[in-house]
Enzyme design. Structure first.
Site, PDB file in Angstrom:
ATOM      1  CG  ASN A   7      -1.854   1.105   1.308  1.00 14.50           C
ATOM      2  OD1 ASN A   7      -1.474   2.250   1.101  1.00 14.50           O
ATOM      3  ND2 ASN A   7      -3.103   0.822   1.612  1.00 14.50           N
ATOM      4  CG  HIS A  10       1.534   5.281   5.118  1.00 12.66           C
ATOM      5  ND1 HIS A  10       0.820   6.060   5.998  1.00 12.66           N
ATOM      6  CD2 HIS A  10       1.124   4.018   5.311  1.00 12.66           C
ATOM      7  CE1 HIS A  10       0.022   5.278   6.705  1.00 12.66           C
ATOM      8  NE2 HIS A  10       0.182   4.044   6.307  1.00 12.66           N
ATOM      9  CG  HIS A  43      -8.269   4.133   1.011  1.00 12.99           C
ATOM     10  ND1 HIS A  43      -8.483   3.869   2.347  1.00 12.99           N
ATOM     11  CD2 HIS A  43      -9.481   4.537   0.534  1.00 12.99           C
ATOM     12  CE1 HIS A  43      -9.752   4.099   2.656  1.00 12.99           C
ATOM     13  NE2 HIS A  43     -10.377   4.513   1.567  1.00 12.99           N
ATOM     14  NE  ARG A  45      -9.586   8.395   4.357  1.00  6.74           N
ATOM     15  CZ  ARG A  45      -9.846   7.519   5.333  1.00  6.74           C
ATOM     16  NH1 ARG A  45      -9.076   6.471   5.509  1.00  6.74           N
ATOM     17  NH2 ARG A  45     -10.852   7.705   6.149  1.00  6.74           N
ATOM     18  NE  ARG A  49      -7.775  11.123   5.837  1.00  7.12           N
ATOM     19  CZ  ARG A  49      -8.233  10.508   6.922  1.00  7.12           C
ATOM     20  NH1 ARG A  49      -7.441   9.689   7.591  1.00  7.12           N
ATOM     21  NH2 ARG A  49      -9.456  10.696   7.330  1.00  7.12           N
ATOM     22  CD  GLU A  70      -7.112  -0.245   1.132  1.00  9.65           C
ATOM     23  OE1 GLU A  70      -7.317   0.785   1.811  1.00  9.65           O
ATOM     24  OE2 GLU A  70      -6.255  -1.070   1.418  1.00  9.65           O
ATOM     25  CB  THR A 101      -9.447   1.303   7.111  1.00 13.40           C
ATOM     26  OG1 THR A 101      -9.064   1.974   5.916  1.00 13.40           O
ATOM     27  CG2 THR A 101     -10.786   0.639   6.919  1.00 13.40           C
ATOM     28  CD  GLU A 151      -7.273  -6.253   2.875  1.00 11.34           C
ATOM     29  OE1 GLU A 151      -7.430  -5.845   1.710  1.00 11.34           O
ATOM     30  OE2 GLU A 151      -6.597  -5.645   3.730  1.00 11.34           O
ATOM     31  CG  HIS A 191      -5.643  -2.246   9.130  1.00  4.04           C
ATOM     32  ND1 HIS A 191      -5.251  -1.584  10.266  1.00  4.04           N
ATOM     33  CD2 HIS A 191      -6.143  -1.306   8.292  1.00  4.04           C
ATOM     34  CE1 HIS A 191      -5.525  -0.303  10.119  1.00  4.04           C
ATOM     35  NE2 HIS A 191      -6.053  -0.099   8.944  1.00  4.04           N
TER      36      HIS A 191
END
Ligand code: PXP
Length: 243
Positions: A7, A10, A43, A45, A49, A70, A101, A151, A191
């Site tokens: 992912n 970040h 992701h 969103r 963000r 995502e 999440t 998932e 996660h």
């Protein structure tokens, strides 16, 4: 074999901190793939963000393994997914104030809505995964929607410190993973996974893929992204070999 999807959110978070154009999550995705990642996750969103629309468009062009978008089940993002066509979408719950999440999606609460969403994605050739708690009721609901992947949320497991509770949570994850796999679903977990707690998750043979972000990107700040990805793949392979 257990494969790794990285992912890159970040990396985008770091870029957004200064509002400029570095570091670029698209460049990060290329490095992750070169280091052996089997997929890239981002992701988009609703509040944008970290990942931006431009990132998803470029990732679609650049990612040569598979792109997992995502997303929340909201019309704006659904339309973006249908246009950009990632290889798969992972449907997650999304709350505006959360840091990340928090917990799995309650698919059982609204099966008809999610069933319709899966049908729309399938019409565009996009596979669907649901991010859920390791509960049989949720797996049954995912099966009803027609999705092909689940998932399992490992956040609870990752946050536990008490060894007895960790064992119980691992049993819960194993039971759910086995049930999902025996029902014909592909099983992903993710996660909060890191270089230490990934070992026991890899012992659950029904889990075929891991979705990991924070721990890899954090380590990358010190050792570089390519090495951080390789070290996670080594950690996964080490665990799989010791089954
Ligand atoms: N899977 C899902 C559905 C997520 O929302 C996230 C966080 O973006 C991850 C996996 C990766 O979690 P982490 O960053 O803690 O590795």
């Amino acid at each position: 074999m257990v494969t790794l999807n990285v992912n890159v959110d970040h990396i985008a978070t770091l870029r957004q901190a200064r509002g400029g154009n570095e570091p670029d999550p698209v460049a990060a995705a290329v490095i992750c793939e070169l280091a052996g990642a089997n997929g890239i996750v981002c992701h988009l969103r609703e509040d944008r963000r970290h990942i931006q629309d431009r990132d998803v468009e470029l990732l679609r062009q650049v990612v040569s393994t598979k792109l997992d978008l995502e997303m929340a089940a909201v019309e704006e993002i659904i339309n973006i997914a249908l246009r950009i066509k990632p290889d798969l979408v992972t449907i997650v719950p999304e709350k505006r104030m959360e840091l990340t999440t928090e917990g799995g999606l309650d698919v059982a609460k609204d099966i008809p809505r999610f069933k319709e969403l899966v049908a729309r994605m399938h019409q565009s050739g996009i596979e669907v995964s649901f991010f859920i708690e390791p509960e049989l009721k949720q797996i049954d609901a995912v099966l009803e929607t027609g999705a092909e992947i689940v998932e399992l949320h490992t956040g609870v497991y990752s946050n536990l410190r008490d060894i007895k509770q960790i064992k119980l949570e691992l049993e819960r994850l194993k039971k759910a993973a086995d049930y999902a796999k025996n029902s014909g679903l592909r099983v992903v977990a993710g996660h909060g996974l890191n270089y230490r707690n990934v070992f026991d998750i890899c012992l659950i043979s029904s889990i075929e893929e891991l979705s990991i972000g924070h721990s890899i990107i954090s380590r990358a700040a010190f050792v570089g992204l390519e090495r951080a990805v390789r070290e996670m793949i080594d950690a996964i392979n080490y665990a799989v070999l010791s089954r």
